[in-house]
Design an enzyme around this catalytic site. Structure first.
Site, short mmCIF file in Angstrom:
data_model
loop_
_atom_site.label_atom_id
_atom_site.label_comp_id
_atom_site.label_asym_id
_atom_site.label_seq_id
_atom_site.Cartn_x
_atom_site.Cartn_y
_atom_site.Cartn_z
N ASP A 64 -8.49 58.05 -35.61
CA ASP A 64 -9.54 57.66 -34.79
C ASP A 64 -10.75 58.57 -35.49
O ASP A 64 -10.59 59.36 -36.18
CB ASP A 64 -9.33 58.14 -33.43
N ASP A 68 -14.35 59.36 -33.80
CA ASP A 68 -15.03 60.20 -32.86
C ASP A 68 -14.21 61.18 -32.08
O ASP A 68 -13.16 60.96 -31.52
CB ASP A 68 -15.99 59.51 -31.72
#
Ligand SMILES: [Mg+2]
Ligand SMILES: [Zn+2]
Length: 195
Positions: free
Chosen positions: A9, A11
């Site tokens: 992922d 952020d």
């Protein structure tokens, strides 16, 4: 033989989450200046490579649908990410993004898609493009949807978060269980090294 990958992922894993005061929300960086790499991310990426994994970003970026930033800004942010990692001697192998949101403002990106996590669409596409065996791969993220997407795709999962996490109760209720929890990406890479 197929490759193995670590799906990341973005952020909260690679870069800091931003508190947007004027909107009162915690979200992705909306500007290039707001993009700040987290410490030791480059070390984690290099460790994954050393262990024989491809490193592939799979990230929801609904800020495009919500008109929080334009595609041009998003691309500048991506260039900054690559540059800053490269300066520290690390490189991402591939990036896959979902720009959609079911309730967006920008028509083009407002849709129910198959790529938005918790759906496993981004991971499946990346696996196909890069000849990756999902059962030998990992998904690492700081959200429940990352863990769900990873599990749906058949990967092992690491949740980035505190041991005493707010998400834990929620995950328990939903019966979503990451294989491991680590406070940051580098610690996650040490867990995968030991596996
Ligand atoms: Mg995240
Ligand atoms: Zn999508």
């Amino acid at each position: 033989m197929k490759d193995k990958a670590v799906f990341l992922d973005r952020d909260g894993v690679i870069n800091e989450i931003i508190y947007h005061k004027e909107m009162g929300i915690i979200d992705s960086p909306f500007t290039v200046d707001q993009f700040k790499l987290l410490p030791d991310v480059h070390k984690a990426i290099n460790k994954f490579h050393k262990l024989g994994y491809e490193v592939i970003i799979v990230s929801n970026q609904p800020g495009l649908a919500k008109d929080n930033f334009t595609l041009a800004t998003f691309e500048k942010i991506t260039i900054k990410m690559r540059k800053e990692l490269k300066k520290k001697g690390a490189e991402i192998d591939a990036e896959y993004y979902c720009f959609h949101h079911p309730y967006g403002k920008i028509k083009k990106y407002t849709q129910i898609c198959n790529c938005r996590k918790p759906k496993p669409g981004l991971l499946r596409k990346a696996a196909k493009d890069h000849n990756v065996d999902l059962s030998k791969s990992w998904m690492i993220g700081d959200g429940i949807t990352d863990i769900q997407a990873g599990q749906s795709a058949g990967c092992k999962t690491v949740l980035i978060g505190r041991m005493k996490c707010d998400l834990c109760k929620l995950m328990e209720d939903e019966q979503i269980k990451p294989d491991y929890i680590a406070p940051n990406l580098y610690k996650a890479s040490l867990i995968i090294e030991k596996e």
